[in-house]
Scaffold this motif. Structure first.
Motif, PDB file in Angstrom:
ATOM      1  N   MET A   1       0.853  -1.211   0.000  1.00  0.00           N
ATOM      2  CA  MET A   1       0.000   0.000   0.000  1.00  0.00           C
ATOM      3  C   MET A   1       0.882   1.252   0.000  1.00  0.00           C
ATOM      4  N   SER A   2       0.461   2.261  -0.717  1.00  0.00           N
ATOM      5  CA  SER A   2       1.284   3.469  -0.778  1.00  0.00           C
ATOM      6  C   SER A   2       1.246   4.216   0.548  1.00  0.00           C
ATOM      7  N   GLU A   3       2.307   4.972   0.780  1.00  0.00           N
ATOM      8  CA  GLU A   3       2.432   5.681   2.054  1.00  0.00           C
ATOM      9  C   GLU A   3       1.321   6.705   2.237  1.00  0.00           C
ATOM     10  N   GLY A   4       0.937   7.361   1.120  1.00  0.00           N
ATOM     11  CA  GLY A   4      -0.105   8.381   1.192  1.00  0.00           C
ATOM     12  C   GLY A   4      -1.434   7.810   1.638  1.00  0.00           C
ATOM     13  N   LEU A   5      -1.800   6.674   1.069  1.00  0.00           N
ATOM     14  CA  LEU A   5      -3.073   6.041   1.414  1.00  0.00           C
ATOM     15  C   LEU A   5      -3.065   5.592   2.876  1.00  0.00           C
ATOM     16  N   TRP A   6      -1.924   5.035   3.288  1.00  0.00           N
ATOM     17  CA  TRP A   6      -1.777   4.589   4.679  1.00  0.00           C
ATOM     18  C   TRP A   6      -1.999   5.760   5.635  1.00  0.00           C
ATOM     19  N   LEU A   7      -1.441   6.921   5.301  1.00  0.00           N
ATOM     20  CA  LEU A   7      -1.597   8.097   6.162  1.00  0.00           C
ATOM     21  C   LEU A   7      -3.063   8.492   6.279  1.00  0.00           C
ATOM     22  N   TRP A   8      -3.784   8.475   5.138  1.00  0.00           N
ATOM     23  CA  TRP A   8      -5.205   8.866   5.185  1.00  0.00           C
ATOM     24  C   TRP A   8      -6.005   7.884   6.043  1.00  0.00           C
ATOM     25  N   LEU A   9      -5.648   6.592   5.943  1.00  0.00           N
ATOM     26  CA  LEU A   9      -6.338   5.594   6.778  1.00  0.00           C
ATOM     27  C   LEU A   9      -6.054   5.859   8.254  1.00  0.00           C
ATOM     28  N   THR A  10      -4.790   6.217   8.544  1.00  0.00           N
ATOM     29  CA  THR A  10      -4.408   6.550   9.918  1.00  0.00           C
ATOM     30  C   THR A  10      -5.238   7.725  10.429  1.00  0.00           C
ATOM     31  N   LEU A  11      -5.361   8.761   9.583  1.00  0.00           N
ATOM     32  CA  LEU A  11      -6.120   9.950   9.994  1.00  0.00           C
ATOM     33  C   LEU A  11      -7.583   9.592  10.254  1.00  0.00           C
ATOM     34  N   LEU A  12      -8.140   8.732   9.403  1.00  0.00           N
ATOM     35  CA  LEU A  12      -9.533   8.312   9.606  1.00  0.00           C
ATOM     36  C   LEU A  12      -9.673   7.526  10.911  1.00  0.00           C
ATOM     37  N   ALA A  13      -8.680   6.692  11.212  1.00  0.00           N
ATOM     38  CA  ALA A  13      -8.733   5.904  12.449  1.00  0.00           C
ATOM     39  C   ALA A  13      -8.658   6.817  13.669  1.00  0.00           C
ATOM     40  N   ILE A  14      -7.760   7.810  13.624  1.00  0.00           N
ATOM     41  CA  ILE A  14      -7.653   8.756  14.743  1.00  0.00           C
ATOM     42  C   ILE A  14      -8.946   9.566  14.853  1.00  0.00           C
ATOM     43  N   GLY A  15      -9.455   9.997  13.692  1.00  0.00           N
ATOM     44  CA  GLY A  15     -10.694  10.769  13.676  1.00  0.00           C
ATOM     45  C   GLY A  15     -11.866   9.981  14.244  1.00  0.00           C
ATOM     46  N   SER A  16     -11.889   8.669  13.987  1.00  0.00           N
ATOM     47  CA  SER A  16     -13.015   7.880  14.491  1.00  0.00           C
ATOM     48  C   SER A  16     -13.014   7.834  16.019  1.00  0.00           C
TER      49      SER A  16
ATOM     50  N   MET B   1      -4.552  19.656   6.252  1.00  0.00           N
ATOM     51  CA  MET B   1      -5.923  20.168   6.315  1.00  0.00           C
ATOM     52  C   MET B   1      -6.914  19.008   6.460  1.00  0.00           C
ATOM     53  N   GLY B   2      -6.609  17.888   5.818  1.00  0.00           N
ATOM     54  CA  GLY B   2      -7.449  16.701   5.952  1.00  0.00           C
ATOM     55  C   GLY B   2      -7.496  16.241   7.403  1.00  0.00           C
ATOM     56  N   MET B   3      -6.341  16.198   8.048  1.00  0.00           N
ATOM     57  CA  MET B   3      -6.296  15.807   9.455  1.00  0.00           C
ATOM     58  C   MET B   3      -7.125  16.765  10.290  1.00  0.00           C
TER      59      MET B   3
ATOM     60  N   PRO C   1       3.180   2.028  15.220  1.00  0.00           N
ATOM     61  CA  PRO C   1       2.108   1.183  14.676  1.00  0.00           C
ATOM     62  C   PRO C   1       0.728   1.814  14.852  1.00  0.00           C
ATOM     63  N   LEU C   2      -0.189   1.447  13.962  1.00  0.00           N
ATOM     64  CA  LEU C   2      -1.513   2.064  13.939  1.00  0.00           C
ATOM     65  C   LEU C   2      -2.262   1.900  15.266  1.00  0.00           C
TER      66      LEU C   2
END
Lengths: 108, 234
Positions: A1-16, B45-47, B69-70
């Motif tokens: 998986m690309s690093e960019g996509l991983w970061l967005w998933l991380t942000l969504l997880a933190i946001g949740s 900004m997304g964050m 890790p996540l």
């Protein structure tokens, strides 16, 4: 998986975690109740977590315990400014000034 | 929009306005800090839009930068956000009878400042229109301020020299939150034990030292509170 996509998933997880904690009782409604003991214990979570994040940052230098380092000196000034003055900008200005002075000015 | 909604909105906004100005440096610093660990302006900004919580954003930045890790990132954000469970439980009666969409929007917007300043008024008010105005107006104002000034920080970060240790702004921001919080003895105990615990347990694998420190801090604060109660004459 690309690093960019991983970061967005991380942000969504933190946001949740924000939406789940904020919505816990507001969305569930008044049916649910939080046990009083748990509620009291949870009050200490933010202070413990903030300190656990900050302390290693200002007490360790390259993984080693170093009580006297530029970041610790800057943090001490920040705490003093917070305790003495109610200005929202000064802690940032004073803290960064001390850190930059010690690092750049004195080469510490 | 009826008259009592407007009256509620005006009162909520006026009460929250002075405190909200204090958010400006926070939002600026958060914007700069997100860029300082290498997030692009779009990612930063997304964050800001997805997470919309200064503490969770600033607290997880060093972990994102370190490639943690996540599960650790999520657990840390969760602990930093646990206070919202208390706010949410306390404020829930004020949302009685509102639609699910309104409750979800209110949850996304819930912040410490609005809770601190307005929860008493919201829980006392009988008129649901007044209550809704009193909650949503200051909350939307706070959201707008946060997004606008974070964006200023995000765009302005590029103009600042790269070797200025700007990531330290996040540490300062966390300290600025911690100091007033530690005003009572059990809170101070929780903070000291949490901080020293994290330093002492730093050798644990997977950054578990952070979680160990937090757990020790919560336990210590709770015990300190019990002790203080015992000493107090009944």
């Amino acid at each position: 998986m690309s690093e960019g996509l991983w970061l967005w998933l991380t942000l969504l997880a933190i946001g949740s975690t924000t939406i789940l904690t904020r919505g816990s009782f507001i969305v569930a409604g008044e049916r649910a109740r939080l046990p009083a003991t748990l509620q009291r214990a949870l009050r200490y979570a933010p202070a413990a977590a903030l300190a656990a994040l900050v302390a290693p940052e200002i007490l360790l230098d390259g993984g080693e315990f170093t009580a006297l380092n530029p970041k610790f000196a800057a943090a001490a000034v920040v705490v003093l400014v917070c305790l003495r003055l109610r200005n929202p900008w000064l802690p940032f200005i004073a803290g960064m000034a001390v850190l930059l002075l010690l690092r750049k000015g004195l080469g510490w | 929009m009826n008259a009592s909604f407007k009256r509620g909105a005006a009162e909520g906004f006026r009460a929250f306005l002075p405190l909200s100005i204090g958010l400006i440096p926070w939002a600026l610093v958060t914007g700069v800090a997100m860029r300082s660990i290498g997030l692009s302006p779009l990612e930063a900004m997304g964050m800001n839009l997805i997470v919309f919580a200064g503490t969770a954003q600033l607290g997880t930045l060093p972990l994102i930068a370190a490639g943690a890790p996540l599960w650790l990132l999520v657990l840390t954000a969760l602990v930093l956000n646990l206070r919202f469970v208390i706010f949410s439980a306390a404020l829930a009666p004020a949302f009685a009878g509102y639609s699910r969409a309104r409750r979800i929007l209110s949850s996304y917007l819930l912040v410490d400042g609005v809770f601190a300043i307005l929860s008493e008024r919201l829980l006392k008010a009988q008129d649901p229109h007044w209550r809704w105005g009193c909650y949503i107006a200051p909350s939307l104002w706070c959201w707008t301020l946060w997004q606008v000034f974070a964006l200023v920080g995000i765009l302005g970060a590029g103009a600042l020299p790269a070797d200025w240790s700007l990531e330290f702004m996040a540490t300062i921001a966390l300290l600025v939150m911690l100091v007033p919080m530690s005003a009572t003895r059990p809170m101070l105990v929780a903070a000291l034990v949490g901080g020293l615990g994290a330093v002492l347990a730093r050798g644990l694998p997977l950054k578990l030292g952070l979680i160990a420190g937090i757990a020790a801090g919560i336990a210590a604060g709770f015990i300190a509170e019990r002790q203080a109660e015992k000493r107090r004459p009944a």
